[in-house]
Design a protein around this motif. Structure first.
Motif, mmCIF file in Angstrom:
data_model
loop_
_atom_site.group_PDB
_atom_site.id
_atom_site.type_symbol
_atom_site.label_atom_id
_atom_site.label_comp_id
_atom_site.label_asym_id
_atom_site.label_seq_id
_atom_site.Cartn_x
_atom_site.Cartn_y
_atom_site.Cartn_z
ATOM 1 N N ARG A 68 0.727 -1.258 0.606
ATOM 2 C CA ARG A 68 0.028 -0.046 -0.462
ATOM 3 C C ARG A 68 1.449 0.857 -0.005
ATOM 4 N NH1 ARG A 68 -3.072 -0.575 5.213
ATOM 5 N NH2 ARG A 68 -3.920 1.264 4.647
ATOM 6 N N THR A 69 1.575 1.436 0.860
ATOM 7 C CA THR A 69 2.922 2.231 1.009
ATOM 8 C C THR A 69 3.657 2.469 -0.351
ATOM 9 O OG1 THR A 69 3.351 2.087 2.889
ATOM 10 C CG2 THR A 69 4.704 3.490 2.037
ATOM 11 N N GLN B 257 1.858 6.105 -6.970
ATOM 12 C CA GLN B 257 1.481 7.114 -7.555
ATOM 13 C C GLN B 257 1.351 8.291 -7.716
ATOM 14 O OE1 GLN B 257 -2.439 5.994 -5.655
ATOM 15 N NE2 GLN B 257 -3.616 7.817 -6.345
ATOM 16 N N ASN B 258 1.795 8.909 -6.648
ATOM 17 C CA ASN B 258 2.554 10.216 -6.609
ATOM 18 C C ASN B 258 3.318 10.679 -6.963
ATOM 19 O OD1 ASN B 258 -0.048 11.882 -4.026
ATOM 20 N ND2 ASN B 258 0.476 9.669 -3.599
ATOM 21 N N ILE B 259 4.212 9.811 -7.796
ATOM 22 C CA ILE B 259 5.738 9.945 -8.121
ATOM 23 C C ILE B 259 5.245 10.490 -9.711
ATOM 24 C CG2 ILE B 259 7.687 9.532 -9.087
ATOM 25 C CD1 ILE B 259 8.241 7.662 -6.919
ATOM 26 N N ASP B 260 3.997 8.951 -10.372
ATOM 27 C CA ASP B 260 3.485 9.540 -11.762
ATOM 28 C C ASP B 260 2.972 10.885 -12.336
ATOM 29 O OD1 ASP B 260 4.270 7.552 -12.331
ATOM 30 O OD2 ASP B 260 2.803 5.617 -12.187
ATOM 31 N N ARG B 261 1.804 11.429 -11.153
ATOM 32 C CA ARG B 261 1.677 12.276 -11.102
ATOM 33 C C ARG B 261 2.322 13.900 -11.037
ATOM 34 N NH1 ARG B 261 -3.335 11.940 -5.829
ATOM 35 N NH2 ARG B 261 -4.308 10.491 -6.529
ATOM 36 N N LEU B 262 3.577 13.743 -10.309
ATOM 37 C CA LEU B 262 4.414 14.682 -11.048
ATOM 38 C C LEU B 262 5.216 14.803 -11.978
ATOM 39 C CD1 LEU B 262 6.499 14.439 -7.030
ATOM 40 C CD2 LEU B 262 5.025 16.036 -7.893
ATOM 41 N N GLN B 263 4.675 13.469 -13.274
ATOM 42 C CA GLN B 263 5.205 13.980 -14.023
ATOM 43 C C GLN B 263 4.065 14.125 -15.586
ATOM 44 O OE1 GLN B 263 6.996 9.929 -14.697
ATOM 45 N NE2 GLN B 263 8.883 10.825 -14.071
ATOM 46 N N GLY B 264 2.631 14.129 -14.662
ATOM 47 C CA GLY B 264 1.851 14.603 -14.853
ATOM 48 C C GLY B 264 1.162 15.927 -15.351
ATOM 49 N N LYS C 221 7.763 17.031 -3.219
ATOM 50 C CA LYS C 221 8.939 16.706 -4.384
ATOM 51 C C LYS C 221 8.826 15.446 -4.715
ATOM 52 C CE LYS C 221 10.805 20.591 -1.102
ATOM 53 N NZ LYS C 221 12.660 21.207 0.072
ATOM 54 N N ARG C 222 9.538 15.319 -5.281
ATOM 55 C CA ARG C 222 9.767 14.434 -6.499
ATOM 56 C C ARG C 222 10.830 13.574 -5.453
ATOM 57 N NH1 ARG C 222 13.527 11.828 -9.874
ATOM 58 N NH2 ARG C 222 11.785 9.706 -11.212
ATOM 59 N N GLU C 223 11.937 14.359 -4.919
ATOM 60 C CA GLU C 223 13.159 13.157 -4.341
ATOM 61 C C GLU C 223 12.798 12.724 -3.111
ATOM 62 O OE1 GLU C 223 13.690 18.093 -4.569
ATOM 63 O OE2 GLU C 223 13.250 16.546 -5.681
ATOM 64 N N VAL C 224 11.799 13.830 -2.131
ATOM 65 C CA VAL C 224 11.197 13.109 -1.145
ATOM 66 C C VAL C 224 10.313 11.434 -1.785
ATOM 67 C CG1 VAL C 224 9.722 13.935 0.959
ATOM 68 C CG2 VAL C 224 11.059 15.174 -0.013
ATOM 69 N N LEU C 225 9.535 11.704 -2.612
ATOM 70 C CA LEU C 225 9.002 10.304 -2.365
ATOM 71 C C LEU C 225 9.281 9.570 -3.340
ATOM 72 C CD1 LEU C 225 5.887 12.065 -4.876
ATOM 73 C CD2 LEU C 225 6.253 10.845 -2.540
ATOM 74 N N PHE D 282 4.072 -8.622 -6.985
ATOM 75 C CA PHE D 282 3.740 -6.911 -6.668
ATOM 76 C C PHE D 282 5.006 -6.401 -6.902
ATOM 77 C CE2 PHE D 282 4.658 -2.935 -3.899
ATOM 78 C CZ PHE D 282 3.965 -2.276 -4.001
ATOM 79 N N ILE D 283 6.567 -7.056 -6.923
ATOM 80 C CA ILE D 283 7.761 -6.395 -6.862
ATOM 81 C C ILE D 283 8.121 -6.912 -8.384
ATOM 82 C CG2 ILE D 283 9.759 -7.208 -6.215
ATOM 83 C CD1 ILE D 283 8.771 -5.728 -3.980
ATOM 84 N N VAL D 284 7.754 -8.069 -9.116
ATOM 85 C CA VAL D 284 7.354 -7.547 -10.220
ATOM 86 C C VAL D 284 7.558 -6.731 -11.518
ATOM 87 C CG1 VAL D 284 7.104 -9.463 -12.758
ATOM 88 C CG2 VAL D 284 8.486 -10.851 -10.759
ATOM 89 N N ASP D 285 6.411 -6.013 -11.178
ATOM 90 C CA ASP D 285 5.590 -5.258 -11.142
ATOM 91 C C ASP D 285 5.840 -3.890 -10.971
ATOM 92 O OD1 ASP D 285 3.425 -6.697 -12.902
ATOM 93 O OD2 ASP D 285 2.170 -6.615 -11.322
ATOM 94 N N LEU D 286 6.605 -3.831 -10.284
ATOM 95 C CA LEU D 286 7.128 -2.452 -9.597
ATOM 96 C C LEU D 286 8.048 -2.515 -10.075
ATOM 97 C CD1 LEU D 286 7.230 0.071 -7.465
ATOM 98 C CD2 LEU D 286 8.091 -1.173 -5.632
#
Length: 667
Positions: free
Chosen positions: A245-246, A252-259, A271-275, A314-318
């Protein structure tokens, strides 16, 4: 005079508007409710005047010491009949607001204050946790975990810098329980949108988790703290779900920073670097259960529990997702941690490796190898274990389930390359060679799999039977399921009564063939033997020529998924041969010994072939070879004799393998 009264000089250092409030909080006769309100006002003032907050908080240190005095802890807060629940809550709220005043301290002031304050702080936190007071998000009006968690983070940061405070925290029992509950609460709040954009919990929680486990490892209490963390979440499976979940929220929020919402989120302080740092911290601290651990087997059950909740897929997809992101040192570390997790799962056993292959492991590795290094050539400096991951996959390629999963994934893994398969300019030598070797072996085994599926050879489905590879038409098929084959009625009866075919037969789709791996392994051995018959005949001839007898066996050694064939003295494998009942006094079989190097498994097989006639012919040829001849180079030294060996290879007829009851352990 009570310890928490402030002196006149200390009151004089407090801003005038707050002096009356501080005096009220320091008065021993003030009720807990009024003291709590006064501390709320002081905390609010610190939040308003951030520049003057550290000095104000340091001035209030005697007050904080007094309020956190363990003598003020209620002794009867568990006694519902005492009627003291409201008093306990008010007293605890005073302590809570006194504790969060410490968040205004500078690192230097906190370093000086924590050794004496920490035992008191932890006693009060335990009281609040035991009474389930943490049920609100507001950090001032009532109880909330995050401000207390921030103080623990600060204490760990001091210890991380080499001071003693961090070690003091690590030596405290049940800290992991509190951290686990805080983590779960903050992720739940984040999922429900209760945090503002700039208050992402990863800024606080994940970095603290990482430091907590780094310090625990240094203190020699890593396993104990991990157990606390899992207990606080309800077990390792719940821990795995929370990690997923984490990480999902972070990605999800890293993707939003690129959208399209990137500018709005940036203005809100995201901040992307914090995420990304939170992402790497989360993945890395899980790896510490295996990474450079002298006894990784201690955490086997932990990794198995993670696998049970879908962590492998999950790890494979990640891995595939992270491989497509931009460069960055923390992103590189996160991707390397993902690959390390996959390595851990492949070392758990065949079942987990099969799950990873079915989830798309090959494609994920392809993405990591070809997409990410284009942005970060130093990727391999962070992950030196890729060859081991490739090796584990290769080692499993004698298993039917592994090759079947590889066959399904291989087209997509290879379709990525638009140019020649070998032109990998971005790869360093070690991963490049490991990948190429794995792909070549996979292609070979997939071809064998196709032949295996079309083959008319099967095994008797009674695992105690010696017949492990023979023509299907020589066996009788189970009339009900049409998938089990038996060489006799006795074998069918044994399998039905003793080996569970009664259950498997009506629900066959849920139960793959128990000996399918054995069938595939022996089919692979047979194909390998037939393919290399001329070379093996030369080795046999050389053995007879040098020793003068035919007491040899053929050793099939599997190492790294590759098979080498060697003619060796039978006495070297006397123990394995004696366990095979079909080889006793048998002149019609050739003895083969199977050695799976990585598994440490050895067993003997009896190959039904024209053994006696071939050996007699080889002995006849050996007598004609001139003394001092290199038999393995017979083609150049004695062409006519070599031609006889080639003709002999055409005469030898391979019929079937026979195993014995000991082979059931291979399942």
């Amino acid at each position: 005079m009570p310890l928490f009264l402030l002196s006149k000089s200390q009151l004089a250092q407090i801003p005038s508007p707050l002096q009356r409030v501080a005096t009220l909080a320091a008065d021993p006769s003030t009720s807990p409710e009024r003291v709590s309100e006064a501390l709320y006002t002081l905390n609010s003032a610190c939040l308003t005047d951030t520049r003057g907050a550290p000095r104000l908080a340091v001035t209030l240190l005697p007050l904080i010491h007094g309020i956190l005095d363990p003598k003020r802890l209620p002794l009867d807060y568990d006694d519902a009949a005492s009627g003291s629940a409201a008093f306990v809550r008010s007293t605890a709220l005073c302590a809570y607001r006194a504790i969060i005043l410490l968040n205004q301290y500078s690192e230097e002031d906190l370093t000086a204050a924590m050794p004496s304050l920490w035992p008191r702080i932890w006693r009060w936190i335990q009281l609040m946790d035991n009474q389930n007071y943490f049920n609100s998000l507001s950090p001032l009006s009532t109880f909330s975990r995050p401000p207390l968690f921030e103080l623990i983070r600060a204490a760990l940061a001091i210890g991380f810098s080499g001071e003693a405070t961090g070690h003091l925290v690590h030596s405290t029992d049940d800290v992991g329980l509190f951290i686990a509950r805080t983590w779960a609460d903050m992720v739940s709040d984040w999922e429900q949108g209760r945090f503002s954009a700039k208050d992402y919990p990863c800024q606080l929680t994940l970095h603290t988790l990482s430091r907590f486990f780094v310090g625990s490892n240094k203190a020699g209490r890593f396993r104990e703290r991990l157990e606390e963390l899992c207990d606080g979440l309800g077990g390792a499976e719940h821990f795995g779900r929370l990690v997923m979940r984490t990480v999902s929220l972070l990605v999800q929020n890293i993707d939003r920073l690129q959208g399209p919402r990137a500018s709005a989120l940036a203005k809100a302080g995201v901040k992307r670097e914090v995420l990304v740092k939170g992402l790497s911290d989360t993945l890395v601290f899980i790896s510490r259960t295996h990474w450079r651990n002298p006894r990784p087997s201690e955490y086997r059950s932990f990794w198995q529990d993670l696998a049970h909740v879908g962590f492998i897929r999950f790890i494979v997809d990640l891995t595939r997702t992270l491989a497509g992101y931009d460069e960055g040192s923390f992103m590189t570390i996160a991707l390397a941690a993902c690959l390390h997790h996959l390595l851990c799962f492949t070392e758990l056993g065949d079942r987990y490796l099969h799950d990873a292959l079915k989830a798309g492991l090959l494609v994920a590795l392809r993405s990591a190898l070809w997409l990410y290094p284009a942005n970060d050539p130093d990727f391999y400096n962070h992950n030196m274990e890729l060859p081991f991951l490739f090796r584990n996959i290769c080692v499993s390629m004698h298993q039917y389930a592994s090759v079947r999963a590889i066959a399904a994934a291989l087209p997509e893994a290879l379709d990525f390359h638009k140019e020649n398969l070998w032109e990998f300019k971005l790869l360093s030598d070690a991963p490049k060679k490991s990948w190429i070797n794995m792909i070549l072996l996979a292609q070979e085994r997939v071809e064998i799999l196709k032949q295996f599926r079309q083959s008319e050879f099967v095994a008797c489905s009674n695992v105690e039977c010696h017949v492990l590879q023979t023509k299907k038409k020589e066996l009788k098929c189970c009339a009900r399921c049409r998938r089990a084959f038996y060489c006799s009625k006795e074998c069918q009866t044994t399998a039905w009564k003793s080996h569970g075919h009664r259950i498997v037969c009506k629900n066959w789709k849920h139960f793959p063939s128990r000996n399918r791996n054995t069938q595939f392994l022996f089919f692979t051995l047979l194909q390998d033997y037939i393919k290399h018959t001329p070379a093996l005949l030369l080795q046999k001839l050389a053995y007879i020529y040098h020793t003068g007898h035919t007491n040899f066996c053929i050793l099939f050694r599997y190492e790294g998924g590759r098979c080498t064939r060697t003619v060796v003295p039978a006495k070297d494998y006397k123990g394995e041969i004696e366990q095979h009942s079909s080889l006793e006094g048998d002149n019609k079989s050739e003895t083969h010994v199977m050695h799976l190097t990585e598994r440490g498994t050895k067993f003997a097989l009896a190959l039904r072939c024209s053994t006696l006639a071939v050996r007699e012919a080889l002995c006849s040829i050996a007598r004609e070879i001139p003394e001092g001849t290199d038999v393995l180079k017979l083609e150049s030294t004695c062409p006519m004799l070599f031609q006889q060996v080639k003709e002999l290879a055409k005469v030898e007829v391979v019929q079937t393998y026979e195993g014995d009851a000991n082979m059931s352990r291979f399942e």
